[in-house]
Write a protein that holds these residues in place. Structure first.
Motif, PDB file in Angstrom:
ATOM      1  N   MET A  20       0.752  -1.066   0.203  1.00  0.00           N
ATOM      2  CA  MET A  20       0.086   0.050   0.216  1.00  0.00           C
ATOM      3  C   MET A  20       0.900   1.270   0.033  1.00  0.00           C
ATOM      4  SD  MET A  20      -2.856   1.054   2.824  1.00  0.00           S
ATOM      5  CE  MET A  20      -3.676  -0.416   2.730  1.00  0.00           C
ATOM      6  N   GLY A  21       0.514   2.242  -0.827  1.00  0.00           N
ATOM      7  CA  GLY A  21       1.429   3.450  -1.144  1.00  0.00           C
ATOM      8  C   GLY A  21       1.138   4.398  -0.020  1.00  0.00           C
ATOM      9  N   PRO A  22       1.815   5.507   0.322  1.00  0.00           N
ATOM     10  CA  PRO A  22       1.724   6.418   1.172  1.00  0.00           C
ATOM     11  C   PRO A  22       0.193   7.093   1.198  1.00  0.00           C
ATOM     12  CG  PRO A  22       3.097   7.317  -0.212  1.00  0.00           C
ATOM     13  CD  PRO A  22       3.073   5.983  -0.580  1.00  0.00           C
ATOM     14  N   ALA A  23      -0.439   7.450   0.099  1.00  0.00           N
ATOM     15  CA  ALA A  23      -1.423   8.077  -0.297  1.00  0.00           C
ATOM     16  C   ALA A  23      -2.642   7.209   0.321  1.00  0.00           C
ATOM     17  CB  ALA A  23      -1.751   8.340  -1.869  1.00  0.00           C
ATOM     18  N   GLN A  24      -2.683   6.114  -0.137  1.00  0.00           N
ATOM     19  CA  GLN A  24      -3.717   5.117   0.500  1.00  0.00           C
ATOM     20  C   GLN A  24      -3.662   4.991   2.018  1.00  0.00           C
ATOM     21  OE1 GLN A  24      -6.286   4.056  -1.678  1.00  0.00           O
ATOM     22  NE2 GLN A  24      -7.169   3.488   0.455  1.00  0.00           N
ATOM     23  N   THR A  25      -2.357   4.640   2.472  1.00  0.00           N
ATOM     24  CA  THR A  25      -2.261   4.552   3.952  1.00  0.00           C
ATOM     25  C   THR A  25      -2.531   5.859   4.716  1.00  0.00           C
ATOM     26  OG1 THR A  25      -0.134   3.380   3.634  1.00  0.00           O
ATOM     27  CG2 THR A  25      -0.449   4.397   5.607  1.00  0.00           C
ATOM     28  N   LEU A  26      -2.450   7.072   4.160  1.00  0.00           N
ATOM     29  CA  LEU A  26      -3.043   8.329   4.832  1.00  0.00           C
ATOM     30  C   LEU A  26      -4.304   8.606   4.451  1.00  0.00           C
ATOM     31  CD1 LEU A  26      -2.623  11.155   5.835  1.00  0.00           C
ATOM     32  CD2 LEU A  26      -2.481  12.016   3.413  1.00  0.00           C
ATOM     33  N   TYR A  27      -4.923   7.921   3.634  1.00  0.00           N
ATOM     34  CA  TYR A  27      -6.820   8.032   3.400  1.00  0.00           C
ATOM     35  C   TYR A  27      -7.222   7.049   4.457  1.00  0.00           C
ATOM     36  CZ  TYR A  27     -11.116   8.335   1.085  1.00  0.00           C
ATOM     37  OH  TYR A  27     -12.305   8.268   0.895  1.00  0.00           O
ATOM     38  N   GLU A  28      -6.717   6.148   4.554  1.00  0.00           N
ATOM     39  CA  GLU A  28      -7.207   5.054   5.510  1.00  0.00           C
ATOM     40  C   GLU A  28      -6.863   5.439   7.190  1.00  0.00           C
ATOM     41  OE1 GLU A  28      -6.394   0.933   4.915  1.00  0.00           O
ATOM     42  OE2 GLU A  28      -6.983   1.061   2.880  1.00  0.00           O
ATOM     43  N   PHE A  29      -6.164   6.049   7.240  1.00  0.00           N
ATOM     44  CA  PHE A  29      -5.529   6.605   8.660  1.00  0.00           C
ATOM     45  C   PHE A  29      -6.621   7.858   8.953  1.00  0.00           C
ATOM     46  CE2 PHE A  29      -2.471   9.457  11.257  1.00  0.00           C
ATOM     47  CZ  PHE A  29      -3.115   8.705  12.354  1.00  0.00           C
ATOM     48  N   LEU A  30      -6.883   8.719   7.711  1.00  0.00           N
ATOM     49  CA  LEU A  30      -7.983   9.718   7.989  1.00  0.00           C
ATOM     50  C   LEU A  30      -9.258   9.234   7.957  1.00  0.00           C
ATOM     51  CD1 LEU A  30      -6.387  12.379   5.326  1.00  0.00           C
ATOM     52  CD2 LEU A  30      -6.594  12.518   7.635  1.00  0.00           C
ATOM     53  N   SER A  31      -9.434   8.179   7.660  1.00  0.00           N
ATOM     54  CA  SER A  31     -10.881   7.571   7.395  1.00  0.00           C
ATOM     55  C   SER A  31     -11.681   7.213   8.888  1.00  0.00           C
ATOM     56  CB  SER A  31     -11.066   6.535   6.389  1.00  0.00           C
ATOM     57  OG  SER A  31     -10.305   5.321   6.864  1.00  0.00           O
ATOM     58  N   GLU A  32     -10.562   7.018   9.767  1.00  0.00           N
ATOM     59  CA  GLU A  32     -10.876   6.606  11.212  1.00  0.00           C
ATOM     60  C   GLU A  32     -10.926   7.666  12.089  1.00  0.00           C
ATOM     61  OE1 GLU A  32      -7.843   3.760  12.096  1.00  0.00           O
ATOM     62  OE2 GLU A  32      -8.193   2.211  10.504  1.00  0.00           O
ATOM     63  N   ALA A  33     -10.688   8.961  11.564  1.00  0.00           N
ATOM     64  CA  ALA A  33     -10.762  10.115  12.457  1.00  0.00           C
ATOM     65  C   ALA A  33     -12.053  11.031  12.511  1.00  0.00           C
ATOM     66  CB  ALA A  33      -9.410  10.953  12.223  1.00  0.00           C
ATOM     67  N   SER A  34     -12.138  11.696  13.245  1.00  0.00           N
ATOM     68  CA  SER A  34     -13.404  12.447  13.204  1.00  0.00           C
ATOM     69  C   SER A  34     -13.036  14.247  13.171  1.00  0.00           C
ATOM     70  CB  SER A  34     -14.300  12.601  14.470  1.00  0.00           C
ATOM     71  OG  SER A  34     -13.455  12.564  15.545  1.00  0.00           O
ATOM     72  N   GLU A  35     -11.781  14.494  13.299  1.00  0.00           N
ATOM     73  CA  GLU A  35     -11.301  15.930  13.458  1.00  0.00           C
ATOM     74  C   GLU A  35      -9.883  15.986  12.809  1.00  0.00           C
ATOM     75  OE1 GLU A  35     -11.663  19.993  16.378  1.00  0.00           O
ATOM     76  OE2 GLU A  35     -11.816  17.901  16.992  1.00  0.00           O
ATOM     77  N   LEU A  36      -9.764  16.969  12.077  1.00  0.00           N
ATOM     78  CA  LEU A  36      -8.369  17.100  11.591  1.00  0.00           C
ATOM     79  C   LEU A  36      -7.914  18.769  11.889  1.00  0.00           C
ATOM     80  CD1 LEU A  36      -5.562  16.417  10.240  1.00  0.00           C
ATOM     81  CD2 LEU A  36      -6.848  16.994   8.072  1.00  0.00           C
ATOM     82  N   THR A  37      -6.859  18.992  12.529  1.00  0.00           N
ATOM     83  CA  THR A  37      -6.238  20.389  12.833  1.00  0.00           C
ATOM     84  C   THR A  37      -4.834  20.285  11.880  1.00  0.00           C
ATOM     85  OG1 THR A  37      -7.029  20.707  14.841  1.00  0.00           O
ATOM     86  CG2 THR A  37      -5.308  22.097  14.385  1.00  0.00           C
ATOM     87  N   ILE A  38      -4.765  21.078  11.083  1.00  0.00           N
ATOM     88  CA  ILE A  38      -3.535  21.136   9.992  1.00  0.00           C
ATOM     89  C   ILE A  38      -2.847  22.635  10.378  1.00  0.00           C
ATOM     90  CG2 ILE A  38      -2.559  21.451   7.879  1.00  0.00           C
ATOM     91  CD1 ILE A  38      -5.160  20.139   6.875  1.00  0.00           C
ATOM     92  N   VAL A  39      -1.555  22.376  10.945  1.00  0.00           N
ATOM     93  CA  VAL A  39      -0.896  23.559  11.565  1.00  0.00           C
ATOM     94  C   VAL A  39       0.202  23.938  10.632  1.00  0.00           C
ATOM     95  CG1 VAL A  39       0.936  24.487  13.319  1.00  0.00           C
ATOM     96  CG2 VAL A  39      -1.251  22.997  13.943  1.00  0.00           C
TER      97      VAL A  39
END
Length: 342
Positions: free
Chosen positions: A1-20
């Protein structure tokens, strides 16, 4: 699994994202934050925010935010320290808490996407690629692989960021930048790209650049100068970019006093010099400095000069002497300048 798909799956398990964003964010950081937000939205995260600290003072950066209508909020420590379960913290275009950002040292970070040289990067998801020319290149790869909707705003932001970060594909550009630009090209607004490339310049910025020109000294192929005291932080960057084009100059270093710190900006095309390493070695014991082989910066607190004088004119003379001496020693230059215009 490439980094893009890994990131997407990681994000899909979260409810909120703060980008600094890093301090005084530039187009590469801002476009990367915009793209990561879009990916998070596609992964089902509705609660998203992009935080920044410092100033968006460079006229090109202000135009970037205004013309692309990027939603930013001032940095709030509570947003990164008092997070609920399922809330993620992401860094784009920087990597370590407390280094070029206001996030307290030791704060757990969940996502880091960056292309700058760095060590001790700790996060659940890390994509750190020093070889590429822009963080926006990495985010473009993600957008492409994940088939994220590429509207005009996102395409224009990413393409401009890549062009700006690589100085029109002349600094640090790799095949990845050209591939990304080719993908973005047909979706970007070319009129908007032209507007972003030629924003108006403030009188204070012109004055600061003029001061840098007047104060320049050259030793071999290295130009060192200062802008005195200024409120225009990005005038240092613009002065360094401009003076690096002077005939016979391979390395240009510009510093100035801003508020309670000395800011330093450097550019180099000399293959023998890694300007980021040179600045780090010259100022690591009194401040923070570093960057790429061709582009670097630094900051030294003015507090270390507090015992000398409170008079700004005398303080500038001392700062000029000390900073120049450290640069001369760090770059192994001769003591006497070959040319001095002031």
């Amino acid at each position: 699994m490439g980094p893009a798909q890994t990131l997407y799956e990681f994000l899909s398990e979260a409810s909120e994202l703060t980008i600094v964003c890093h301090n005084n964010p530039d187009p590469d950081c801002l476009a990367s934050a915009l793209a990561l937000g879009r990916i998070a939205a596609a992964a089902g995260i509705d609660a998203r925010q992009v935080l920044y600290s410092g100033d968006i003072s460079h006229q090109q950066n202000r135009a970037f935010v205004n013309l692309l209508d990027i939603d930013l909020e001032p940095f709030d420590p509570a947003a990164v320290q008092n997070r609920d379960e399922g809330s993620l913290l992401a860094f784009v275009d920087h990597a370590v808490p407390g280094a070029n950002n206001r996030v307290p040292e030791g704060t757990p970070v969940d996502i880091v996407i960056d292309h700058h040289p760095g060590e001790d990067i700790d996060a659940q998801f890390v994509d750190h690629r020093e070889a590429v020319g822009a963080t926006a290149t990495i985010l473009t790869e993600y957008v492409r692989e994940l088939a994220i909707d590429l509207d005009t705003t996102l395409a224009t932001a990413l393409l401009f960021a890549i062009r700006r970060e690589t100085l029109g594909f002349l600094r640090g550009a790799t095949r990845a930048e050209y591939d990304a630009a080719g993908y973005l090209h047909d979706h970007a607004d070319r009129d908007l790209l032209r507007q972003l490339s030629s924003p108006s310049v403030s009188g204070a910025t012109v004055d600061a650049i003029a001061t840098a020109i007047q104060n320049r000294t050259v030793r071999g192929s290295v130009l060192i100068t200062h802008v005195g005291r200024t409120n225009e932080r990005d005038a240092l960057l613009q002065a360094a970019d401009y003076l690096a084009t002077l005939e016979g100059v391979d390395t240009a270093i510009v510093f100035g006093m801003l508020a309670e710190a000395i800011q330093i900006s450097a550019r180099s095309t000399d293959a023998r010099v890694h300007i980021g390493d040179a600045l780090h070695e010259a100022f690591a014991d009194v401040g923070s400095a570093g960057g790429h082989r061709e582009m670097a910066g630094g900051e030294v607190p003015l507090g270390i000069f507090a015992d000398y004088t409170s008079d700004d004119t005398q303080l500038l003379a001392i700062v000029d002497q000390v900073i120049t001496a450290r640069l001369v020693a760090g770059l192994n230059l001769t003591d006497e300048p070959d040319d001095q215009s002031s």
